[in-house]
Design a protein around this motif. Sequence first.
Motif, PDB file in Angstrom:
ATOM      1  N   MET A 285     -24.812  63.005  54.888  1.00  0.00           N
ATOM      2  CA  MET A 285     -25.034  63.236  53.603  1.00  0.00           C
ATOM      3  C   MET A 285     -24.201  64.798  53.531  1.00  0.00           C
ATOM      4  O   MET A 285     -23.427  64.979  52.507  1.00  0.00           O
ATOM      5  CB  MET A 285     -26.469  63.531  53.430  1.00  0.00           C
ATOM      6  CG  MET A 285     -26.996  62.200  53.153  1.00  0.00           C
ATOM      7  SD  MET A 285     -26.172  60.790  52.321  1.00  0.00           S
ATOM      8  CE  MET A 285     -25.697  61.697  50.939  1.00  0.00           C
TER       9      MET A 285
ATOM     10  N   ASP B 276     -24.833  59.434  45.894  1.00  0.00           N
ATOM     11  CA  ASP B 276     -26.296  59.413  45.403  1.00  0.00           C
ATOM     12  C   ASP B 276     -26.704  58.011  45.913  1.00  0.00           C
ATOM     13  O   ASP B 276     -27.936  57.718  46.458  1.00  0.00           O
ATOM     14  CB  ASP B 276     -26.652  59.457  44.127  1.00  0.00           C
ATOM     15  CG  ASP B 276     -26.380  60.993  43.468  1.00  0.00           C
ATOM     16  OD1 ASP B 276     -26.455  61.825  44.539  1.00  0.00           O
ATOM     17  OD2 ASP B 276     -26.364  60.987  42.356  1.00  0.00           O
ATOM     18  N   LYS B 277     -26.044  57.082  45.720  1.00  0.00           N
ATOM     19  CA  LYS B 277     -26.119  55.591  46.184  1.00  0.00           C
ATOM     20  C   LYS B 277     -26.408  55.469  47.865  1.00  0.00           C
ATOM     21  O   LYS B 277     -27.206  54.981  48.396  1.00  0.00           O
ATOM     22  CB  LYS B 277     -25.137  54.442  45.725  1.00  0.00           C
ATOM     23  CG  LYS B 277     -25.295  54.284  44.635  1.00  0.00           C
ATOM     24  CD  LYS B 277     -24.228  53.315  44.028  1.00  0.00           C
ATOM     25  CE  LYS B 277     -24.208  53.044  42.622  1.00  0.00           C
ATOM     26  NZ  LYS B 277     -22.964  51.715  42.215  1.00  0.00           N
TER      27      LYS B 277
ATOM     28  N   MET C  40     -19.901  61.364  43.304  1.00  0.00           N
ATOM     29  CA  MET C  40     -21.387  61.792  42.963  1.00  0.00           C
ATOM     30  C   MET C  40     -22.137  60.424  43.012  1.00  0.00           C
ATOM     31  O   MET C  40     -23.193  60.763  43.515  1.00  0.00           O
ATOM     32  CB  MET C  40     -21.496  62.754  41.571  1.00  0.00           C
ATOM     33  CG  MET C  40     -22.834  63.281  41.650  1.00  0.00           C
ATOM     34  SD  MET C  40     -23.114  64.529  42.993  1.00  0.00           S
ATOM     35  CE  MET C  40     -24.554  65.177  42.501  1.00  0.00           C
ATOM     36  N   ILE C  41     -21.698  59.715  42.184  1.00  0.00           N
ATOM     37  CA  ILE C  41     -22.490  58.520  42.131  1.00  0.00           C
ATOM     38  C   ILE C  41     -22.610  57.567  43.453  1.00  0.00           C
ATOM     39  O   ILE C  41     -23.738  57.391  43.916  1.00  0.00           O
ATOM     40  CB  ILE C  41     -21.998  57.478  40.999  1.00  0.00           C
ATOM     41  CG1 ILE C  41     -22.247  58.078  39.454  1.00  0.00           C
ATOM     42  CG2 ILE C  41     -22.601  56.244  41.029  1.00  0.00           C
ATOM     43  CD1 ILE C  41     -21.316  57.545  38.397  1.00  0.00           C
TER      44      ILE C  41
ATOM     45  N   TYR D 274     -21.666  65.067  50.611  1.00  0.00           N
ATOM     46  CA  TYR D 274     -21.544  65.838  49.573  1.00  0.00           C
ATOM     47  C   TYR D 274     -20.481  66.926  49.621  1.00  0.00           C
ATOM     48  O   TYR D 274     -20.049  67.618  48.651  1.00  0.00           O
ATOM     49  CB  TYR D 274     -22.976  66.530  49.170  1.00  0.00           C
ATOM     50  CG  TYR D 274     -23.882  65.512  48.798  1.00  0.00           C
ATOM     51  CD1 TYR D 274     -23.908  65.200  47.468  1.00  0.00           C
ATOM     52  CD2 TYR D 274     -24.936  64.862  49.520  1.00  0.00           C
ATOM     53  CE1 TYR D 274     -24.708  64.162  46.681  1.00  0.00           C
ATOM     54  CE2 TYR D 274     -25.804  63.863  48.671  1.00  0.00           C
ATOM     55  CZ  TYR D 274     -25.491  63.594  47.390  1.00  0.00           C
ATOM     56  OH  TYR D 274     -26.639  62.691  46.948  1.00  0.00           O
TER      57      TYR D 274
ATOM     58  N   ALA E  60     -27.205  58.060  49.672  1.00  0.00           N
ATOM     59  CA  ALA E  60     -28.542  58.820  49.923  1.00  0.00           C
ATOM     60  C   ALA E  60     -29.401  57.861  49.917  1.00  0.00           C
ATOM     61  O   ALA E  60     -30.439  58.017  50.751  1.00  0.00           O
ATOM     62  CB  ALA E  60     -28.459  60.292  49.054  1.00  0.00           C
ATOM     63  N   ASP E  61     -29.549  57.215  48.722  1.00  0.00           N
ATOM     64  CA  ASP E  61     -30.783  56.215  48.514  1.00  0.00           C
ATOM     65  C   ASP E  61     -30.875  55.332  49.672  1.00  0.00           C
ATOM     66  O   ASP E  61     -31.934  54.853  50.174  1.00  0.00           O
ATOM     67  CB  ASP E  61     -30.550  55.534  47.047  1.00  0.00           C
ATOM     68  CG  ASP E  61     -30.791  56.615  46.100  1.00  0.00           C
ATOM     69  OD1 ASP E  61     -31.279  57.405  46.279  1.00  0.00           O
ATOM     70  OD2 ASP E  61     -30.364  55.966  44.821  1.00  0.00           O
TER      71      ASP E  61
END
Length: 193
Positions: free
Chosen positions: A76, A42-43, A38-39, A80, A45-46
């Motif tokens: 993504m 998110d990275k 998950m981390i 995910y 995605a950023d």
Amino acid sequence: DEKDAFAAREVVDKTYEADFAEAFPEIFKAEKRAEALMIQADKEADQLYAQMDQLMESGASDEEMGALFEKIDNQMAATYLKVDTAFQEVILTEMKTNILMVAEEAASLKSEITKAKRTGMINGVKVSKEEIATAEEEIASLDMKVQEGSANFAEEFKFVSQEMSEMEFPKMQMQMMEMEQYYEEPKYYEEPK
């Protein structure tokens, strides 16, 4: 003070985490894997959305923006999906662990009752036939929980396996085989002779 309270909470959290990791290593590992994914997602995605911002600021054409957006969307979705799969693995691992704990409790109680029928005692304490009958009812209840839990696990496994990538599927198949292998009643209980 606020810093001391935070530090105290940190100690409690770390102690709980260590205890949980020791008691349920399989669940703990699955949770940590899901959290790490998950981390990482998110990275990613950023970073991808930062690329989109840079492209917008550079005055890119609608075609360039559309192509990058499609790339981001596809990447993504794949990332995910891995996260979702990891969290589904956590759920299955928790279900399996719960079933195995109840099965172990039933096996232990069955063993005690088998001895009690021969000796009239459980853990050095004399027991009546009524107490043995009550314990047998508890065994039946535990067995029912194991069967229901196993059926729920199989249903969840089927659902999850339909959604999984080919890479993740063998790991989940192993969990299912472990469940089927463990819950073979004769493996942990014999009727007294």
